[in-house]
Scaffold this motif. Structure first.
Motif, PDB file in Angstrom:
ATOM      1  N   VAL A  65       1.224  14.003  -0.430  1.00  9.54           N
ATOM      2  CA  VAL A  65       1.756  12.775   0.162  1.00  9.54           C
ATOM      3  C   VAL A  65       2.175  13.056   1.600  1.00  9.54           C
ATOM      4  O   VAL A  65       3.041  13.912   1.838  1.00  9.54           O
ATOM      5  CB  VAL A  65       2.960  12.243  -0.642  1.00  9.54           C
ATOM      6  CG1 VAL A  65       3.442  10.913  -0.061  1.00  9.54           C
ATOM      7  CG2 VAL A  65       2.599  12.084  -2.119  1.00  9.54           C
ATOM      8  N   GLY A 120      -3.470   6.143  -6.776  1.00  9.15           N
ATOM      9  CA  GLY A 120      -2.393   5.171  -6.794  1.00  9.15           C
ATOM     10  C   GLY A 120      -1.026   5.803  -6.676  1.00  9.15           C
ATOM     11  O   GLY A 120      -0.874   7.032  -6.657  1.00  9.15           O
ATOM     12  N   ARG A 121      -0.029   4.965  -6.601  1.00  2.00           N
ATOM     13  CA  ARG A 121       1.356   5.415  -6.482  1.00  2.00           C
ATOM     14  C   ARG A 121       1.801   6.152  -7.728  1.00  2.00           C
ATOM     15  O   ARG A 121       1.234   5.978  -8.828  1.00  2.00           O
ATOM     16  CB  ARG A 121       2.285   4.223  -6.260  1.00  2.00           C
ATOM     17  CG  ARG A 121       2.263   3.223  -7.406  1.00  2.00           C
ATOM     18  CD  ARG A 121       3.363   2.216  -7.297  1.00  2.00           C
ATOM     19  NE  ARG A 121       4.603   2.697  -7.880  1.00  2.00           N
ATOM     20  CZ  ARG A 121       5.754   2.034  -7.817  1.00  2.00           C
ATOM     21  NH1 ARG A 121       5.816   0.883  -7.202  1.00  2.00           N
ATOM     22  NH2 ARG A 121       6.850   2.532  -8.371  1.00  2.00           N
ATOM     23  N   TRP A 141      -1.458  16.023  -6.241  1.00  3.33           N
ATOM     24  CA  TRP A 141      -0.956  15.002  -5.321  1.00  3.33           C
ATOM     25  C   TRP A 141      -0.553  15.646  -4.007  1.00  3.33           C
ATOM     26  O   TRP A 141       0.075  16.708  -3.984  1.00  3.33           O
ATOM     27  CB  TRP A 141       0.276  14.285  -5.888  1.00  3.33           C
ATOM     28  CG  TRP A 141       0.007  13.406  -7.059  1.00  3.33           C
ATOM     29  CD1 TRP A 141      -0.644  12.200  -7.061  1.00  3.33           C
ATOM     30  CD2 TRP A 141       0.403  13.638  -8.412  1.00  3.33           C
ATOM     31  NE1 TRP A 141      -0.682  11.672  -8.324  1.00  3.33           N
ATOM     32  CE2 TRP A 141      -0.047  12.539  -9.178  1.00  3.33           C
ATOM     33  CE3 TRP A 141       1.093  14.660  -9.056  1.00  3.33           C
ATOM     34  CZ2 TRP A 141       0.175  12.438 -10.535  1.00  3.33           C
ATOM     35  CZ3 TRP A 141       1.308  14.579 -10.412  1.00  3.33           C
ATOM     36  CH2 TRP A 141       0.857  13.471 -11.141  1.00  3.33           C
ATOM     37  N   ARG A 145       3.364   7.516  -2.396  1.00  2.00           N
ATOM     38  CA  ARG A 145       1.993   7.010  -2.296  1.00  2.00           C
ATOM     39  C   ARG A 145       1.128   8.087  -1.659  1.00  2.00           C
ATOM     40  O   ARG A 145       1.192   8.296  -0.451  1.00  2.00           O
ATOM     41  CB  ARG A 145       1.966   5.711  -1.481  1.00  2.00           C
ATOM     42  CG  ARG A 145       2.693   4.571  -2.176  1.00  2.00           C
ATOM     43  CD  ARG A 145       2.851   3.355  -1.292  1.00  2.00           C
ATOM     44  NE  ARG A 145       3.499   2.270  -2.028  1.00  2.00           N
ATOM     45  CZ  ARG A 145       4.806   2.166  -2.221  1.00  2.00           C
ATOM     46  NH1 ARG A 145       5.607   3.091  -1.724  1.00  2.00           N
ATOM     47  NH2 ARG A 145       5.304   1.156  -2.908  1.00  2.00           N
ATOM     48  N   HIS A 196       3.358   7.242   4.699  1.00  2.00           N
ATOM     49  CA  HIS A 196       3.893   6.498   3.551  1.00  2.00           C
ATOM     50  C   HIS A 196       5.240   7.102   3.152  1.00  2.00           C
ATOM     51  O   HIS A 196       5.292   7.981   2.281  1.00  2.00           O
ATOM     52  CB  HIS A 196       2.923   6.530   2.371  1.00  2.00           C
ATOM     53  CG  HIS A 196       1.577   5.968   2.668  1.00  2.00           C
ATOM     54  ND1 HIS A 196       1.358   4.614   2.813  1.00  2.00           N
ATOM     55  CD2 HIS A 196       0.376   6.579   2.853  1.00  2.00           C
ATOM     56  CE1 HIS A 196       0.086   4.408   3.076  1.00  2.00           C
ATOM     57  NE2 HIS A 196      -0.538   5.575   3.111  1.00  2.00           N
ATOM     58  N   THR A 230       9.565   6.647  -5.263  1.00  2.00           N
ATOM     59  CA  THR A 230       8.198   6.149  -5.289  1.00  2.00           C
ATOM     60  C   THR A 230       7.425   6.794  -4.152  1.00  2.00           C
ATOM     61  O   THR A 230       7.873   6.797  -3.003  1.00  2.00           O
ATOM     62  CB  THR A 230       8.161   4.619  -5.145  1.00  2.00           C
ATOM     63  OG1 THR A 230       8.773   4.031  -6.287  1.00  2.00           O
ATOM     64  CG2 THR A 230       6.735   4.112  -5.030  1.00  2.00           C
ATOM     65  N   HIS A 265       5.220   6.219 -14.029  1.00  2.00           N
ATOM     66  CA  HIS A 265       4.706   5.076 -13.276  1.00  2.00           C
ATOM     67  C   HIS A 265       5.622   3.896 -13.561  1.00  2.00           C
ATOM     68  O   HIS A 265       5.601   3.339 -14.659  1.00  2.00           O
ATOM     69  CB  HIS A 265       3.268   4.767 -13.701  1.00  2.00           C
ATOM     70  CG  HIS A 265       2.591   3.735 -12.866  1.00  2.00           C
ATOM     71  ND1 HIS A 265       2.149   2.531 -13.374  1.00  2.00           N
ATOM     72  CD2 HIS A 265       2.284   3.721 -11.545  1.00  2.00           C
ATOM     73  CE1 HIS A 265       1.598   1.824 -12.402  1.00  2.00           C
ATOM     74  NE2 HIS A 265       1.654   2.521 -11.284  1.00  2.00           N
TER      75      HIS A 265
END
Length: 334
Positions: free
Chosen positions: A269, A299-300, A267, A294, A274, A292, A185
């Protein structure tokens, strides 16, 4: 123990001790528990420091300070043991099964990692390997289905087998890119960096204000030693997450059209909504290239990119499909 595959597809087969470590060890929580246990004794050792004491009182204070330091070390060790006891009790209370711990048949080859009595993990589910300090006969393997496994066998035999197979990208459908990467992060990393600067500055101000009578030489020496040491003690945390303790942060990902997903399902994406952002940042003691992302929920998060060909393949594919917002260079922080 023997190698059971040709050199172009290296393998290993044999009966070796295998230990399942269970859940992730909370290193910083363990350190905090130990420091809290030792804090009263360290405070006692500081209290025993009296430059004005003379005679028998000075000797008594020195002896008392030494005893306090010894007790502090013992308390820190007791804190480590205490945390492990608490952790074991917590795992039992939550109903987690006892970790696997047997001498059993292990087979490593093109198919993946098989452990008799535990199960099979394909190479897409084998994430990373990690050495044990000062040991050439223990290797930690991070897997998705079994967590961390400690294999007890010569590292110079096991490590080349894992390295050869892990160098290949995890399998994905068709010709879509797949990769293993460290998850971190970036805002949290940067917060630790600035915390190191702030704490070092605070120590410097405290030395200047708290001891104004010190000579110039002593002050410069203290500032030159203590302030960078303070900063590096803080920076050890974020640097360790990307260095010595990075293996547990490795995850496998694969791209399907415009969707990048983690193979453990944590995750997903949608890059049409995004797009990924490519960063290349430099600072004092670090240089990181990362993406990065999202996800649909949560959260990212950021993926560290390195020299791995699969990382470059993913970047090229994202760029070709218009799923990458471009290269962004942060200002230098030093």
């Amino acid at each position: 123990m023997n190698a059971s595959h040709p050199t172009d597809t290296p393998g290993f087969a044999g009966r070796i001790p295998v230990s399942q470590t269970g859940g992730e060890v909370q290193l910083f929580a363990m350190l905090g528990f130990s420091i809290l246990a030792a804090a009263p004794f360290f405070a006692g050792a500081v209290w025993c420091m009296d430059d004005n004491a003379t005679g028998w009182r000075a000797g008594l204070l020195v002896a008392g300070g030494l005893v306090m330091i010894v007790l502090a070390v013992v308390a820190m060790l007791a804190g480590f043991v205490g945390w492990m006891v608490v952790e074991a009790w917590w795992q039992r209370w939550r109903g987690h099964p006892e970790p696997f711990n047997q001498t059993t048949a292990v087979d490593i080859g093109p198919h993946g990692l098989s452990v008799e009595g535990l199960g099979h993990a394909s190479w897409r589910d084998v994430l990373a390997i990690e050495g044990v300090p000062d040991s050439d006969s223990h290797l930690i393997v991070h897997t998705r289905p079994f967590g961390k496994l400690l294999l007890q066998a010569p590292v110079d035999v096991l490590a080349p087998v894992f390295d050869r197979h892990l160098a290949r990208p995890p399998t994905a459908d068709g010709n879509e890119p797949a990769l293993r990467a460290i998850v971190f992060h970036w805002p949290g990393f940067l917060a630790w960096i600035w915390a190191g600067y702030a704490l070092a500055a605070g120590v410097a101000v405290a030395m200047l204000i708290g001891n104004p009578g010190a000579g110039t030489f002593k002050t410069l020496v203290a500032l030159g030693l203590l302030t960078p040491l303070t900063a590096w003690l803080v920076w050890w945390i974020p640097f360790g997450q990307l260095g010595a303790f990075s293996a547990k942060r490795v995850r496998a990902f694969e791209l399907g059209g415009t969707v990048l997903r983690c193979t453990d399902g944590h995750w997903t994406v949608d890059l049409r909504q995004h797009p990924a952002t490519h960063h290349h940042v430099r600072g004092l003691g670090y240089e990181i290239e990362f993406l990065t992302l999202r996800p649909r929920e949560g959260g990212r998060f950021d993926l560290v990119l390195g020299a791995d060909p699969s990382h470059h393949a993913l970047l090229a594919t994202l760029d070709e499909r218009g799923l990458l917002t471009g290269h962004e260079r942060r200002p230098v922080i030093d």
